[in-house]
Design an enzyme around this catalytic site. Sequence first.
Site, PDB file in Angstrom:
ATOM      1  N   GLY A 110       0.812  -1.212   0.000  1.00 28.35           N
ATOM      2  CA  GLY A 110       0.000   0.000   0.000  1.00 28.35           C
ATOM      3  C   GLY A 110       0.840   1.255   0.000  1.00 28.35           C
ATOM      4  O   GLY A 110       2.028   1.235   0.368  1.00 28.35           O
ATOM      5  N   ASN A 111       0.254   2.329  -0.456  1.00 20.06           N
ATOM      6  CA  ASN A 111       0.951   3.613  -0.479  1.00 20.06           C
ATOM      7  C   ASN A 111      -0.037   4.738  -0.726  1.00 20.06           C
ATOM      8  O   ASN A 111      -1.116   4.513  -1.272  1.00 20.06           O
ATOM      9  CB  ASN A 111       2.051   3.623  -1.555  1.00 20.06           C
ATOM     10  CG  ASN A 111       1.579   3.012  -2.856  1.00 20.06           C
ATOM     11  OD1 ASN A 111       0.733   3.580  -3.539  1.00 20.06           O
ATOM     12  ND2 ASN A 111       2.093   1.831  -3.198  1.00 20.06           N
ATOM     13  N   SER A 153       9.863   3.392  -1.312  1.00 16.02           N
ATOM     14  CA  SER A 153       9.678   1.987  -1.650  1.00 16.02           C
ATOM     15  C   SER A 153      10.202   1.068  -0.546  1.00 16.02           C
ATOM     16  O   SER A 153      11.296   1.275  -0.024  1.00 16.02           O
ATOM     17  CB  SER A 153      10.433   1.701  -2.955  1.00 16.02           C
ATOM     18  OG  SER A 153      10.209   0.387  -3.360  1.00 16.02           O
ATOM     19  N   HIS A 171      -3.291   3.615  -2.701  1.00 13.34           N
ATOM     20  CA  HIS A 171      -3.362   2.241  -3.222  1.00 13.34           C
ATOM     21  C   HIS A 171      -3.228   1.301  -2.032  1.00 13.34           C
ATOM     22  O   HIS A 171      -2.335   1.476  -1.202  1.00 13.34           O
ATOM     23  CB  HIS A 171      -2.221   2.006  -4.219  1.00 13.34           C
ATOM     24  CG  HIS A 171      -2.079   0.580  -4.630  1.00 13.34           C
ATOM     25  ND1 HIS A 171      -3.143  -0.165  -5.078  1.00 13.34           N
ATOM     26  CD2 HIS A 171      -1.001  -0.252  -4.659  1.00 13.34           C
ATOM     27  CE1 HIS A 171      -2.722  -1.392  -5.370  1.00 13.34           C
ATOM     28  NE2 HIS A 171      -1.429  -1.479  -5.115  1.00 13.34           N
ATOM     29  N   HIS A 225      -4.044  -3.012  -0.504  1.00 16.74           N
ATOM     30  CA  HIS A 225      -4.335  -4.403  -0.858  1.00 16.74           C
ATOM     31  C   HIS A 225      -5.341  -4.954   0.142  1.00 16.74           C
ATOM     32  O   HIS A 225      -5.217  -6.096   0.593  1.00 16.74           O
ATOM     33  CB  HIS A 225      -3.053  -5.231  -0.896  1.00 16.74           C
ATOM     34  CG  HIS A 225      -2.283  -5.067  -2.173  1.00 16.74           C
ATOM     35  ND1 HIS A 225      -2.159  -6.056  -3.107  1.00 16.74           N
ATOM     36  CD2 HIS A 225      -1.641  -3.984  -2.677  1.00 16.74           C
ATOM     37  CE1 HIS A 225      -1.450  -5.610  -4.140  1.00 16.74           C
ATOM     38  NE2 HIS A 225      -1.122  -4.352  -3.900  1.00 16.74           N
ATOM     39  N   ASP A 243     -23.666   6.412  -0.636  1.00 20.23           N
ATOM     40  CA  ASP A 243     -23.164   7.569   0.116  1.00 20.23           C
ATOM     41  C   ASP A 243     -21.730   7.915  -0.289  1.00 20.23           C
ATOM     42  O   ASP A 243     -21.286   9.049  -0.134  1.00 20.23           O
ATOM     43  CB  ASP A 243     -23.172   7.281   1.622  1.00 20.23           C
ATOM     44  CG  ASP A 243     -24.557   7.426   2.235  1.00 20.23           C
ATOM     45  OD1 ASP A 243     -25.414   8.086   1.622  1.00 20.23           O
ATOM     46  OD2 ASP A 243     -24.767   6.874   3.334  1.00 20.23           O
ATOM     47  N   TYR A 245     -25.934  16.569   4.452  1.00 26.82           N
ATOM     48  CA  TYR A 245     -25.405  15.585   5.400  1.00 26.82           C
ATOM     49  C   TYR A 245     -24.329  16.251   6.255  1.00 26.82           C
ATOM     50  O   TYR A 245     -23.554  17.059   5.758  1.00 26.82           O
ATOM     51  CB  TYR A 245     -24.803  14.404   4.622  1.00 26.82           C
ATOM     52  CG  TYR A 245     -24.090  13.414   5.504  1.00 26.82           C
ATOM     53  CD1 TYR A 245     -24.776  12.362   6.108  1.00 26.82           C
ATOM     54  CD2 TYR A 245     -22.729  13.551   5.739  1.00 26.82           C
ATOM     55  CE1 TYR A 245     -24.119  11.459   6.922  1.00 26.82           C
ATOM     56  CE2 TYR A 245     -22.062  12.652   6.563  1.00 26.82           C
ATOM     57  CZ  TYR A 245     -22.752  11.607   7.140  1.00 26.82           C
ATOM     58  OH  TYR A 245     -22.101  10.727   7.945  1.00 26.82           O
ATOM     59  N   HIS A 289      -5.333  -7.165  -9.388  1.00 24.07           N
ATOM     60  CA  HIS A 289      -4.387  -6.478  -8.517  1.00 24.07           C
ATOM     61  C   HIS A 289      -5.093  -5.947  -7.263  1.00 24.07           C
ATOM     62  O   HIS A 289      -5.096  -6.630  -6.232  1.00 24.07           O
ATOM     63  CB  HIS A 289      -3.704  -5.374  -9.341  1.00 24.07           C
ATOM     64  CG  HIS A 289      -2.613  -4.662  -8.618  1.00 24.07           C
ATOM     65  ND1 HIS A 289      -1.707  -3.860  -9.255  1.00 24.07           N
ATOM     66  CD2 HIS A 289      -2.288  -4.609  -7.311  1.00 24.07           C
ATOM     67  CE1 HIS A 289      -0.862  -3.366  -8.380  1.00 24.07           C
ATOM     68  NE2 HIS A 289      -1.190  -3.799  -7.188  1.00 24.07           N
TER      69      HIS A 289
HETATM   70 ZN   LIG Z   1      -0.287  -3.163  -5.379  1.00 25.16          ZN
END
Ligand SMILES: [Zn+2]
Length: 233
Positions: free
Chosen positions: A29-30, A46, A96, A98, A121, A228, A170
């Site tokens: 993830g990032n 990285s 991003h 997972h 929503d 809302y 992915h």
């Molecule tokens: Zn990925």
Amino acid sequence: MSKYDALREEACAANLEIARLELAILTWGNASAFDPAAGVFAIKPSGLEYEELSPGNMVVVDLEGKVAEGALRPSSDTKTHLVLYRSFEGVRGVCHSHSTYAVAWAQARRGIPCLGTTHADQTAGEVPCTAMISEEALAKDYELGTGELIVEAFRDRKPLEVPMVLVAGHGPFTWGKSAMDAVRYAAALEEVARMASLTFQVDPAAEPLPEHVMRKHYERKHGAGAYYGQMKR
Ligand SMILES: [Zn+2]
């Protein structure tokens, strides 16, 4: 001190939020934070564990993919973020992850239909799934090609109305008006994906939410007449 301090702080806080919300384990993830005026974004380095992250080790990258500031190599997904900033106007943050249920839908290569108001929503309609990356696109530039697949899936969609996508085979990418927004959409997408999985378990023939209910829920939270939450004073 650097002119990118605030951007690096924003990116670091968003990345730590990925771990806090349990959207990724290990180094998966990032998230990144974009400054359109400066034409750069700050992204996770990285291969670092979430505990190792600090504003100081975020990497600042320009829209050509060149490192503008930072001692470490940027996330391997940097070029996918870059394509989204280049192509989606108004986007200031990308995430991003997972997360399990969102990945399950991506692996099944299926968009998530809007089955209920929790989904409505968050986003207007189906969460799309991209096509599978071709051998040619992968050989040319995998991460850039991934970004292009996402842009292709949004040819007839508004990125700020549907701030999320599943990359086939992915996992999810989400975005928003800030890096933290992008991470919150990643959390919302995971929950929506989980609910959709359970709904189809209860009834494999479950129908999408009717358009009028979907629109009502989306508009009352995001439309011009949104009501809302607390009114801004
Ligand atoms: Zn990925």
